[in-house]
Design a protein around this motif. Structure first.
Motif, PDB file in Angstrom:
ATOM      1  N   GLN B 157       0.911  -1.060   0.110  1.00 14.73           N
ATOM      2  CA  GLN B 157      -0.032  -0.005  -0.010  1.00 14.73           C
ATOM      3  C   GLN B 157       0.862   1.216  -0.233  1.00 14.73           C
ATOM      4  N   GLN B 158       2.041   1.311   0.779  1.00 14.30           N
ATOM      5  CA  GLN B 158       2.900   2.562   0.800  1.00 14.30           C
ATOM      6  C   GLN B 158       3.415   2.939  -0.308  1.00 14.30           C
ATOM      7  N   ARG B 159       3.941   1.541  -1.051  1.00 15.06           N
ATOM      8  CA  ARG B 159       4.573   1.742  -2.526  1.00 15.06           C
ATOM      9  C   ARG B 159       3.515   2.222  -3.474  1.00 15.06           C
ATOM     10  N   LEU B 160       2.286   1.540  -3.285  1.00 17.56           N
ATOM     11  CA  LEU B 160       1.219   2.274  -4.149  1.00 17.56           C
ATOM     12  C   LEU B 160       0.995   3.710  -3.897  1.00 17.56           C
ATOM     13  N   CYS B 161       0.967   4.182  -2.844  1.00 17.33           N
ATOM     14  CA  CYS B 161       0.885   5.657  -2.417  1.00 17.33           C
ATOM     15  C   CYS B 161       2.178   6.566  -2.792  1.00 17.33           C
ATOM     16  N   ILE B 162       3.263   5.612  -3.072  1.00 18.59           N
ATOM     17  CA  ILE B 162       4.312   6.507  -3.558  1.00 18.59           C
ATOM     18  C   ILE B 162       4.265   6.624  -4.951  1.00 18.59           C
ATOM     19  N   ALA B 163       3.801   5.641  -5.679  1.00 23.22           N
ATOM     20  CA  ALA B 163       3.394   5.442  -7.103  1.00 23.22           C
ATOM     21  C   ALA B 163       2.456   6.582  -7.471  1.00 23.22           C
ATOM     22  N   ARG B 164       1.435   6.485  -6.602  1.00 21.45           N
ATOM     23  CA  ARG B 164       0.505   7.517  -6.709  1.00 21.45           C
ATOM     24  C   ARG B 164       0.917   8.999  -6.862  1.00 21.45           C
ATOM     25  N   ALA B 165       1.801   9.146  -5.940  1.00 21.22           N
ATOM     26  CA  ALA B 165       2.317  10.565  -5.650  1.00 21.22           C
ATOM     27  C   ALA B 165       3.348  10.720  -6.985  1.00 21.22           C
ATOM     28  N   VAL B 166       3.936   9.893  -7.335  1.00 23.12           N
ATOM     29  CA  VAL B 166       4.849  10.295  -8.649  1.00 23.12           C
ATOM     30  C   VAL B 166       4.132  10.138  -9.940  1.00 23.12           C
ATOM     31  N   ALA B 167       2.827   9.914  -9.866  1.00 21.18           N
ATOM     32  CA  ALA B 167       2.168   9.595 -11.037  1.00 21.18           C
ATOM     33  C   ALA B 167       1.685  11.034 -11.912  1.00 21.18           C
ATOM     34  N   THR B 168       1.751  12.161 -10.997  1.00 19.51           N
ATOM     35  CA  THR B 168       1.451  13.486 -11.371  1.00 19.51           C
ATOM     36  C   THR B 168       2.575  14.164 -11.824  1.00 19.51           C
ATOM     37  N   GLU B 169       3.872  13.541 -11.929  1.00 21.84           N
ATOM     38  CA  GLU B 169       5.291  14.253 -12.228  1.00 21.84           C
ATOM     39  C   GLU B 169       5.623  15.125 -11.513  1.00 21.84           C
ATOM     40  N   PRO B 170       5.785  15.145 -10.120  1.00 19.18           N
ATOM     41  CA  PRO B 170       6.050  16.071  -9.094  1.00 19.18           C
ATOM     42  C   PRO B 170       7.666  16.251  -9.163  1.00 19.18           C
ATOM     43  N   GLU B 171       8.241  17.653  -8.657  1.00 21.82           N
ATOM     44  CA  GLU B 171       9.732  17.694  -8.818  1.00 21.82           C
ATOM     45  C   GLU B 171      10.117  17.449  -7.439  1.00 21.82           C
ATOM     46  N   VAL B 172       9.223  17.544  -6.410  1.00 18.92           N
ATOM     47  CA  VAL B 172       9.777  17.240  -5.316  1.00 18.92           C
ATOM     48  C   VAL B 172       8.787  16.165  -4.429  1.00 18.92           C
ATOM     49  N   LEU B 173       9.297  15.524  -3.629  1.00 20.00           N
ATOM     50  CA  LEU B 173       8.709  14.270  -3.034  1.00 20.00           C
ATOM     51  C   LEU B 173       8.565  14.296  -1.794  1.00 20.00           C
ATOM     52  N   LEU B 174       7.647  14.768  -0.812  1.00 23.01           N
ATOM     53  CA  LEU B 174       7.603  14.994   0.915  1.00 23.01           C
ATOM     54  C   LEU B 174       7.293  13.522   1.130  1.00 23.01           C
ATOM     55  N   MET B 175       7.862  13.042   2.258  1.00 21.94           N
ATOM     56  CA  MET B 175       7.585  11.787   2.863  1.00 21.94           C
ATOM     57  C   MET B 175       7.551  12.010   4.435  1.00 21.94           C
ATOM     58  N   ASP B 176       6.276  11.649   4.950  1.00 32.78           N
ATOM     59  CA  ASP B 176       6.222  12.003   6.337  1.00 32.78           C
ATOM     60  C   ASP B 176       6.175  10.527   7.085  1.00 32.78           C
ATOM     61  N   GLU B 177       7.473  10.344   7.645  1.00 35.74           N
ATOM     62  CA  GLU B 177       7.752   8.765   8.294  1.00 35.74           C
ATOM     63  C   GLU B 177       6.835   7.867   7.444  1.00 35.74           C
ATOM     64  N   PRO B 178       7.376   7.490   6.087  1.00 39.13           N
ATOM     65  CA  PRO B 178       6.745   6.758   5.394  1.00 39.13           C
ATOM     66  C   PRO B 178       6.901   5.251   5.853  1.00 39.13           C
ATOM     67  N   CYS B 179       7.823   4.977   6.514  1.00 38.92           N
ATOM     68  CA  CYS B 179       8.067   3.421   7.037  1.00 38.92           C
ATOM     69  C   CYS B 179       7.847   3.219   8.474  1.00 38.92           C
TER      70      CYS B 179
END
Lengths: 449, 255
Positions: B157-179
């Motif tokens: 699920q968390q990797r799905l959420c990361i994939a979801r975040a990169v799908a919009t072609e962002p330049e910066v990725l913020l991760m709040d305690e992702p693990c």
């Protein structure tokens, strides 16, 4: 602290798990007692429910059957169409008084045909039939003028006394003071019943028909009042649904949290607890006296019930929205959805089952509400004709199911008392149907996350 | 813009929650194509500061942000900036995996759809596949894209959420305690993924685990009581901290 046993020498020594101490026994006993109270409460509730339902069904079911007399009625042209034109407009000049002797003699002929000896005149014998029977025959003739001059078999309503006799409500002794029927009539009814001419059968007229005057309970039906209820519910649905849901979404998702919204919130909660008759007098003042909308109209009834239902929709809708986990909103905002997109794409679909349930429960409450209708004139009005068309359905005076039931219960004739119970059964079937819809919608929209 | 200009520049940032002064006078430069870790004890303001970077704090009524935060030299708190456009460029992954209760495909496709990134169904299919590949989850879900995203395991699920975040072609990725909600194996997968993401994005990660910060980041910022105490190369922070508070935290004496 209460759970910790005080430290004594005895307890610090070896304690067996097999031997419960006094404290554990007391706690377990308290738990058993509490469960017992709960069981008793549930059992009492179920018991009352069972009594209620059996009483309603037992008292209400007779209203769904009615006694009819099947007669072959001669319709001589000289009586029903004196002008001989077969023109319904001219034939309408013959009133029900003209038809009455035809029915009386038809009945007398049937009685004689069965070999029953009686010294009653046909007119007196005719009291077995409902006072509404001539109108029934007249309507049939006016609808089909070619019937004039023929002999036609009709299934005519029997009078409510005869009906009551077949249902066991009226006994011979009751007729001692009765000026309409005497025991002799009942003897004839007994014999006609054996011959199959008088028969008790399913009463579709009760479900579809209109209310009738106080002296003809056998004719009264709840259909027109049910239609009034349906039109009112349409008004409530059309107004309370969009406004209620929109208000709930705005308050829950968009409104700034400040003193004003706090005041609004408290007031909505309080409005849900305001007695419905208060909304009735508000409706009387606002919609009838100020806005001059027609009295007794389902439109006004619907508006009043909308006011009453709004807070009852807003509160569960807000609860359903609050129950959606905030992580879903964050997820949507995080991928760049706007606030509105987050609400409409993600939060609302998840809250939908709860919102729908709230709406339907609100509507069901509105459907059963009587008190506000009292003040806008939907009670006491005899809804005797169907509305012709949609506009008339909203604007013409009508009653509503609970109002109609109240009206019948007020009337002196025990035949109406029976109909009041029957009306309750119809109302409950409506409510059950709505609750069923709520359950189905809930199942359909429910999603896990 | 020069090659080593910071991707995100923060100057004099203050955050107040009603009467609480949560972030005090923070200056930070976050470089492009680098993993920057925010560490510090609970309540030190590292998550709050992270949420300033894509204006997630706007959704909290009582939160006030002042100071200046620039993305590629543009003030993200400028009145002309629409936070919705900002968040498309600065994606976010949350502490608890929060897939939408929809299919795996729709989870990824949602962002591109609302931003109009796909012109056709085939386009969208491709975006979804690319995103899932970058999220290092494509091989596990390619045969069941119609299955609900909520049916995956926590790590997936968390990797799905990361994939979801990169799908919009962002330049910066913020991760709040992702693990923090994942087991060690899933954590390892996500950490490897973060390392790969570094080649395309500027990644900012908040973490409670100093080992994790040391493993995945090149830059580390140590927050304490709302102050940015120390910010520098990860190696230097963990081996040769300049501030006694950093040293105390890293060696386990506070926190």
């Amino acid at each position: 602290m209460t759970d910790q046993a005080p430290q004594t020498e005895a307890q610090t020594a070896h304690r067996s798990l097999y031997a419960p101490d006094a404290r554990t026994r007391r706690r377990n006993a308290a738990e058993r007692r509490f469960r017992l109270y709960g069981l008793i409460a549930v059992a009492v509730g179920l018991g009352f429910l069972a009594v209620l339902l059996t009483t309603i069904v037992r008292n209400g079911l007779p209203a769904f059957t009615q006694t009819h007399v099947t007669l072959e009625v001669a319709l001589p042209e000289a009586v029903v169409d004196p002008a001989g034109t077969r023109d319904p407009a001219l034939m309408a000049k013959v009133y029900t008084f003209g038809y009455e002797p035809l029915l009386d003699s038809a009945l007398a002929a049937a009685v004689a045909g069965q070999g029953i000896d009686t010294d009653m005149t046909p007119a007196r014998l005719g009291r077995i039939l409902s006072a509404g029977a001539p109108a029934q025959v007249r309507r049939a003739v006016l609808a089909d003028p070619s019937l004039a001059g023929q002999s036609v078999t009709f299934r005519l309503l029997a009078s409510s006394r005869v009906d009551g006799y077949l249902k066991g409500r009226v006994a011979r002794a009751d007729l001692a003071q009765d000026r309409n029927l005497d025991p002799q009539h009942l003897d004839i009814v007994d014999e006609l019943r054996v011959a199959g001419i008088v028969r008790r059968g399913f009463n579709a007229g009760f479900i579809t028909g209109a209310d009738a005057s106080e002296s003809r309970p056998e004719q009264a039906g709840i259909g027109v009042a049910a239609l009034g209820s349906v039109f009112m519910m349409l008004v409530v649905l059309a107004l309370a649904l969009p406004f209620g849901v929109a208000a709930a979404i705005y308050l829950e998702e968009f409104a700034p949290k400040n003193r004003l919204t706090d005041v609004i919130e408290v007031n909505i909660s309080n409005l849900a607890a305001v007695p419905s008759i208060v909304f009735g007098i508000l409706g009387l003042a606002a919609f009838i006296q100020v806005a001059h909308l027609p009295q007794s109209a389902p439109l006004v009834g619907g508006l009043v019930l909308t006011l009453m239902t709004l807070p009852r929709i807003i509160i569960p809708a807000r609860a359903a929205l609050t129950a959606v986990p905030p992580s879903i909103r964050e997820a949507a905002l995080g991928v760049g959805a706007s606030k509105t997109q987050a609400v409409f794409h993600h939060v609302l679909p998840l809250a939908m089952p709860g919102i729908l349930t709230g709406i339907i429960i609100g509507l069901a409450q509105a459907l059963g509400e009587t008190a506000p209708l009292l003040l806008i004139g939907m009670i006491g009005f005899v809804a005797s004709t169907y509305p012709d068309g949609v506009a008339s359905g909203f604007l013409d005076p009508n009653s509503a199911m609970p109002a109609q039931i109240y009206e019948w219960a007020k009337r002196a004739d025990p035949a109406y008392y029976e109909r009041a119970w029957g009306g309750i059964v119809v109302l409950l079937v409506f409510l059950l149907g709505m609750n069923l819809i709520a359950v189905i919608l809930r199942r359909r929209f429910e999603r896990r996350w | 813009m020069t090659a080593d200009a910071p991707k995100i520049l923060a100057r004099n940032v203050q955050v107040h929650y009603a009467d609480t002064h949560a972030i005090k006078d923070v200056d930070a430069d976050i470089a492009d194509r680098t993993v920057t870790a925010f560490i510090g004890p609970s309540g030190c303001g590292k998550s709050t500061f992270l949420r300033c970077l894509n204006r997630m704090n706007d959704t909290i009524d009582i939160c006030r942000v002042s100071g200046r935060i620039e993305l590629d030299g543009e003030d993200i708190y400028d009145r002309k900036v629409d936070p919705v456009r900002l968040r498309a460029r600065v994606g976010m992954v949350f502490q608890k995996p929060n897939p939408f209760p929809k299919s795996i495909y729709d989870n990824i496709a949602y962002g591109p759809r609302i931003h109009g990134l796909a012109r056709s169904r085939a386009d969208l299919d491709e975006i979804v596949e690319t995103a899932l590949r970058r999220g290092a989850i494509w091989d596990e879900v390619k045969d069941r894209l119609d299955a609900p995203g909520t049916g995956l395991s926590g790590g997936q699920q968390q990797r799905l959420c990361i994939a979801r975040a990169v799908a919009t072609e962002p330049e910066v990725l913020l991760m709040d305690e992702p693990c923090s909600a994942l087991d060690p194996i899933a954590t390892d997968q996500v950490e490897n993924l973060i390392d790969e993401l570094r080649s395309r994005y500027s990644v900012v990660i908040v973490t409670h685990s100093m080992q994790q910060a040391a493993r995945v980041s090149q830059k580390t910022a140590f927050f304490h009581l709302g102050n940015l105490v120390e910010f520098g190369d990860t190696d230097q922070i963990f081996t040769n901290p300049q501030d006694p508070r950093t040293e105390a935290y890293i060696s386990g004496r506070i926190g």
